[in-house]
Design a protein around this motif. Structure first.
Motif, PDB file in Angstrom:
ATOM      1  N   THR A  22       0.779  -1.372  -0.032  1.00  0.00           N
ATOM      2  CA  THR A  22      -0.074  -0.017  -0.115  1.00  0.00           C
ATOM      3  C   THR A  22       0.860   1.308   0.100  1.00  0.00           C
ATOM      4  OG1 THR A  22      -1.691  -1.149   1.019  1.00  0.00           O
ATOM      5  CG2 THR A  22      -1.619   1.224   1.119  1.00  0.00           C
ATOM      6  N   PHE A  23       0.466   2.115  -0.929  1.00  0.00           N
ATOM      7  CA  PHE A  23       1.181   3.556  -0.753  1.00  0.00           C
ATOM      8  C   PHE A  23       0.122   4.491  -0.271  1.00  0.00           C
ATOM      9  CE2 PHE A  23       3.577   1.373  -4.136  1.00  0.00           C
ATOM     10  CZ  PHE A  23       4.712   1.531  -4.025  1.00  0.00           C
ATOM     11  N   SER A  24       0.693   5.291   0.649  1.00  0.00           N
ATOM     12  CA  SER A  24      -0.113   6.276   1.266  1.00  0.00           C
ATOM     13  C   SER A  24       0.681   7.538   1.651  1.00  0.00           C
ATOM     14  CB  SER A  24      -0.832   5.590   2.493  1.00  0.00           C
ATOM     15  OG  SER A  24      -1.754   6.607   3.105  1.00  0.00           O
ATOM     16  N   GLY A  25       0.267   8.432   2.554  1.00  0.00           N
ATOM     17  CA  GLY A  25       1.272   9.585   2.737  1.00  0.00           C
ATOM     18  C   GLY A  25       0.823  10.365   3.713  1.00  0.00           C
ATOM     19  N   ILE A  53      -1.839   0.297 -10.522  1.00  0.00           N
ATOM     20  CA  ILE A  53      -2.589   0.209  -9.248  1.00  0.00           C
ATOM     21  C   ILE A  53      -3.823  -0.758  -9.356  1.00  0.00           C
ATOM     22  CG2 ILE A  53      -4.008   1.548  -7.633  1.00  0.00           C
ATOM     23  CD1 ILE A  53      -1.884   4.048  -8.365  1.00  0.00           C
ATOM     24  N   ASP A  54      -4.072  -1.666  -8.235  1.00  0.00           N
ATOM     25  CA  ASP A  54      -5.040  -2.470  -8.291  1.00  0.00           C
ATOM     26  C   ASP A  54      -6.189  -1.744  -7.755  1.00  0.00           C
ATOM     27  OD1 ASP A  54      -3.991  -4.995  -9.607  1.00  0.00           O
ATOM     28  OD2 ASP A  54      -2.549  -4.758  -7.837  1.00  0.00           O
ATOM     29  N   VAL A  55      -6.026  -1.218  -6.614  1.00  0.00           N
ATOM     30  CA  VAL A  55      -7.183  -0.623  -5.770  1.00  0.00           C
ATOM     31  C   VAL A  55      -6.590   0.729  -5.249  1.00  0.00           C
ATOM     32  CG1 VAL A  55      -8.463  -0.734  -3.607  1.00  0.00           C
ATOM     33  CG2 VAL A  55      -7.844  -2.850  -4.888  1.00  0.00           C
ATOM     34  N   TRP A  76      -2.262  -1.425  -3.527  1.00  0.00           N
ATOM     35  CA  TRP A  76      -3.414  -0.234  -3.178  1.00  0.00           C
ATOM     36  C   TRP A  76      -2.661   1.170  -3.046  1.00  0.00           C
ATOM     37  CZ3 TRP A  76      -8.036  -0.767   0.445  1.00  0.00           C
ATOM     38  CH2 TRP A  76      -8.666  -2.173   0.005  1.00  0.00           C
ATOM     39  N   CYS A  77      -3.266   2.175  -3.228  1.00  0.00           N
ATOM     40  CA  CYS A  77      -2.845   3.461  -3.286  1.00  0.00           C
ATOM     41  C   CYS A  77      -3.899   4.373  -2.685  1.00  0.00           C
ATOM     42  CB  CYS A  77      -2.291   4.135  -4.309  1.00  0.00           C
ATOM     43  SG  CYS A  77      -1.477   5.563  -4.359  1.00  0.00           S
ATOM     44  N   TYR A  78      -3.608   5.347  -1.760  1.00  0.00           N
ATOM     45  CA  TYR A  78      -4.349   6.298  -1.013  1.00  0.00           C
ATOM     46  C   TYR A  78      -4.126   7.681  -1.755  1.00  0.00           C
ATOM     47  CZ  TYR A  78      -6.173   3.202   2.503  1.00  0.00           C
ATOM     48  OH  TYR A  78      -6.934   2.180   3.336  1.00  0.00           O
TER      49      TYR A  78
END
Length: 158
Positions: A70-73, A122-124, A99-101
């Motif tokens: 998962t990529f977030s920030g 990105i899948d989700v 997953w990416c936010y």
């Protein structure tokens, strides 16, 4: 250059299953009530060097319990020029579900010639800004009810 806020090698809070979460610095949304306003600065954390990227990929590949990354920030899409190659490399070298936010809406990403190509890896996508008035702690994987969980690709075998 990307800046890394932190990694969480195993978490169940940032998407389905056990995930390796990568938090990147930089966000231009400045959502009131954001849980991490220190992440807004694109120079927060530490520079994401080639050595650090190699370490992250090695940790992901070395953990057979992971269900994905998962990529977030911040917002990973803040710096699409540098995020794109990193995202692609993580996907290609680990084979993991991604997953990416982002605070951007999916429709706006599609209209953006710099950001739209990144959706390929990105899948989700969890999209939309955090809206304090729509905060709902009962939601899975989202902070506010306006945010959407968008399945961009069918779940795939890894």
């Amino acid at each position: 250059m990307l800046y890394l806020l932190t990694v969480i090698p195993e978490t169940i809070l940032d998407g389905d299953g056990i995930r390796y979460s990568i938090y990147l610095a930089g966000c231009g949304h400045a959502c009131p009530g954001c849980h991490n306003p220190l992440s807004w600065s694109p120079r927060a954390g530490e520079p994401l060097t080639e050595e650090k990227i190699t370490t992250i990929i090695g940790e992901i590949k070395g953990n057979s319990l992971l269900d994905g990354v998962t990529f977030s920030g911040g917002d990973p899409f803040y710096n699409p020029t540098d995020f794109g190659p990193f995202l692609k490399r993580v996907r290609e070298e680990t084979g993991q579900n991604i997953w990416c936010y982002t605070g951007y809406l999916y429709e706006k990403l599609l209209e953006d010639s710099e950001r739209a190509p990144l959706l390929e890896w990105i899948d989700v996508l969890v999209d939309g800004p955090f809206v304090k008035q729509s905060y709902d702690p009962t939601l899975s994987f989202r902070g506010s009810s306006n945010q959407r969980i968008l399945y961009l690709k069918a779940e795939r075998e890894v």
